[in-house]
Design a protein around this motif. Sequence first.
Motif, PDB file in Angstrom:
ATOM      1  N   ASN A 176       0.824  -1.211   0.000  1.00 37.04           N
ATOM      2  CA  ASN A 176       0.000   0.000   0.000  1.00 37.04           C
ATOM      3  C   ASN A 176       0.857   1.259   0.000  1.00 37.04           C
ATOM      4  OD1 ASN A 176      -2.532  -1.250  -0.068  1.00 37.04           O
ATOM      5  ND2 ASN A 176      -2.562  -1.533   2.137  1.00 37.04           N
ATOM      6  N   ASP A 208      -6.145  -1.709   6.314  1.00 39.69           N
ATOM      7  CA  ASP A 208      -7.423  -1.869   5.613  1.00 39.69           C
ATOM      8  C   ASP A 208      -7.945  -0.529   5.103  1.00 39.69           C
ATOM      9  OD1 ASP A 208      -7.407  -4.584   6.042  1.00 39.69           O
ATOM     10  OD2 ASP A 208      -8.743  -4.517   7.784  1.00 39.69           O
ATOM     11  N   GLY A 267      -5.724   0.401   2.382  1.00 40.35           N
ATOM     12  CA  GLY A 267      -5.882  -0.533   1.278  1.00 40.35           C
ATOM     13  C   GLY A 267      -7.034  -0.185   0.357  1.00 40.35           C
ATOM     14  N   PHE A 268      -8.101   0.380   0.904  1.00 36.96           N
ATOM     15  CA  PHE A 268      -9.223   0.801   0.071  1.00 36.96           C
ATOM     16  C   PHE A 268      -8.845   1.995  -0.801  1.00 36.96           C
ATOM     17  CE2 PHE A 268     -12.875   3.788  -0.280  1.00 36.96           C
ATOM     18  CZ  PHE A 268     -13.642   3.054  -1.183  1.00 36.96           C
ATOM     19  N   ASP A 323      -8.580  -4.763  -8.273  1.00 41.17           N
ATOM     20  CA  ASP A 323      -8.255  -4.853  -6.847  1.00 41.17           C
ATOM     21  C   ASP A 323      -9.279  -4.082  -6.022  1.00 41.17           C
ATOM     22  OD1 ASP A 323      -6.651  -5.399  -4.500  1.00 41.17           O
ATOM     23  OD2 ASP A 323      -5.964  -3.324  -4.628  1.00 41.17           O
ATOM     24  N   ARG A 343     -11.746  -7.108  -5.238  1.00 41.19           N
ATOM     25  CA  ARG A 343     -11.143  -7.617  -4.004  1.00 41.19           C
ATOM     26  C   ARG A 343     -11.535  -6.791  -2.780  1.00 41.19           C
ATOM     27  NH1 ARG A 343      -5.769  -7.008  -1.781  1.00 41.19           N
ATOM     28  NH2 ARG A 343      -5.241  -8.775  -0.452  1.00 41.19           N
ATOM     29  N   LYS A 344     -11.239  -5.484  -2.814  1.00 42.90           N
ATOM     30  CA  LYS A 344     -11.447  -4.652  -1.633  1.00 42.90           C
ATOM     31  C   LYS A 344     -12.926  -4.415  -1.337  1.00 42.90           C
ATOM     32  CE  LYS A 344      -6.968  -4.047  -1.242  1.00 42.90           C
ATOM     33  NZ  LYS A 344      -6.295  -2.886  -1.813  1.00 42.90           N
ATOM     34  N   ALA A 374     -16.287  -1.299   2.691  1.00 46.54           N
ATOM     35  CA  ALA A 374     -15.252  -0.280   2.533  1.00 46.54           C
ATOM     36  C   ALA A 374     -15.843   1.002   1.957  1.00 46.54           C
ATOM     37  CB  ALA A 374     -14.134  -0.808   1.628  1.00 46.54           C
TER      38      ALA A 374
END
Length: 606
Positions: free
Chosen positions: A293, A391, A394-395, A453, A457-458, A467
Amino acid sequence: MPTYKAPLRDMTFLLNEVFDYPRHYASLKSGADVTPDIVDAVLGECARFCEDVLSPLYRTGDEEGCMLANGEVTTPQGYKEAYRQYVMGGWQGLSAPEDVGGQGLPASMGLFKQEMMGTANWPFSMYPGLSLGAMNTIQLHGSDDQRQTYLVPLTEGRWAGTMCLTESQCGTDLGQVKTKAQPQADGSYKITGTKIFISSGDHDLTENIVHIVLARLPDAPKGTQGISLFIVPKRLPDAQGNAGERNGVTCGGLEKKMGINASATCVMHFDEATGFLIGPENEGLDCMFTFMNTARIGTAIQGVGPAELSYQWALDYAKERRSMRALSGSKEPDQIADSLIHHADVRRMLLTQKAFAEGGRAMLYYAARLADHMVEGYLEGDEEKAATYDDKLGFLTPILKGFLTEMGCEAASLGMQVFGGHGYIREHGMEQIVRDTKIATLYEGTTGIQALDLLGRKVMLMTQGGAVREFTLRISNWARRQVTHKKIRPFAWTLLKLAAQWNVLTVRLMLIARKDRDIISAAAHDFLMFSGYVTMAYMWARMAVVAYDKLENGGDESEAFYRAKIATAEFYFDRLLPRAQAHATSMLSPTRNLMQLDAEDMAFTG
């Protein structure tokens, strides 16, 4: 050719007035002593280095490029001296832990440094930038002996680092990695294979290069579950910890690239090179992606950097270059023609560059606060804190990396357009920015990979839309507090509607995906771009609130600065944010318009 001027006023505006970094740093163990005066001193000295040392090498480095002879790479003239000054200034260890020779400042300080360096001279900044990834990996996953052996010289800048991941047959799909690692009786491994696209794979700036390499053990399972991570130095450390005998690592070629010619992008051969396992067997990807990240934030800088640099140069040119008369009447009647700056379409291009540069910078600095908490959690062994902020970050990272690099390309292209035909000529430097910027949309995962992603994924797999709900709730709560502000109310209402729409779009895509899995791939790009435009709108609204407050409570010498912030925010909401609705419409378009043609039917028929 114009030179780079560090945007220190805009940087301190975000740090001190928009995101309250003084209070943020006071909440960090690594930031307890980081006062605004210290931040200003660090930024000012870094600006001097970037303006006086790195910026003049930007064009000359591109023209000369790197050279490979007898298996050794040499960098362009001036790079070794610039790197020496970089090391002497202690810049490599700015955010590294003190116990390995670093200054122990928060991770965000390193990002601010990277932004200025990357804008002044992105190819140069890649050499020390790749070392940071190697340092982070060894810091978290290396043994005590590995940390002692490698981190100190890396932190000091005497050694450099790389990340050797990609191979010709696999690209982003690292499950296809074929490089082999054969265990040896002494606990080391013999690494054999070839890696491509390795930035800073070989050069003459440091006495040693530490490669972090993905490879497979003999009995490893297939796919991504069977990849391990290894430290493979160019020169093996001797008993005193110095760079010793040459390892079986060679540069087999320099990639002939579209841009960043002064950055050595290498084909690296590992011929039974001695390597050392880092982290557990077959968990190499998990170890490598720990700081992915932060790496993506670093790449997102190459969206902000070229937008800033191209804007600076295009603005200067538009003020000086004269062509025709403004449609509303002559603005400079004593001159043969009016300056380009007086033409509305030129203003459109310049303001687009300005909006993306400053809005993108705000997005980076917003994320950098999260990165500070995440890194501190990792270094303190607080797994819960690290995971929480990882997290959150990551978003945002695929949005930052995907959206900002695409906007950086657009801004660079607009800068060349302002110059007209002169922009296409090398001596003015605009075409170099265009060439150098494009790679940012490709490495660390293409825009399509970032989009998958984010959505696949997220959003869908990991959080089932959670998210998006969490982030849009933050936007909505902020916007609700602003609806009573007469001048901000239009921004606030727009953000409230967009936050609700973002959630609705997410739910609709999740429902469609139950019957049509292709919708995830088909909608991902538009979903990412929609997310980017809304996130940047949130940043511009926050900047506008501060600017209005400063103007209403007594202007100072920065009054023009605040007025410009408000005007750019209005431009963004009126002229750029509407693009989000086109992406909203497109992402819900049925996948049949993409998939109905067979591959054979798409063939060229001349």
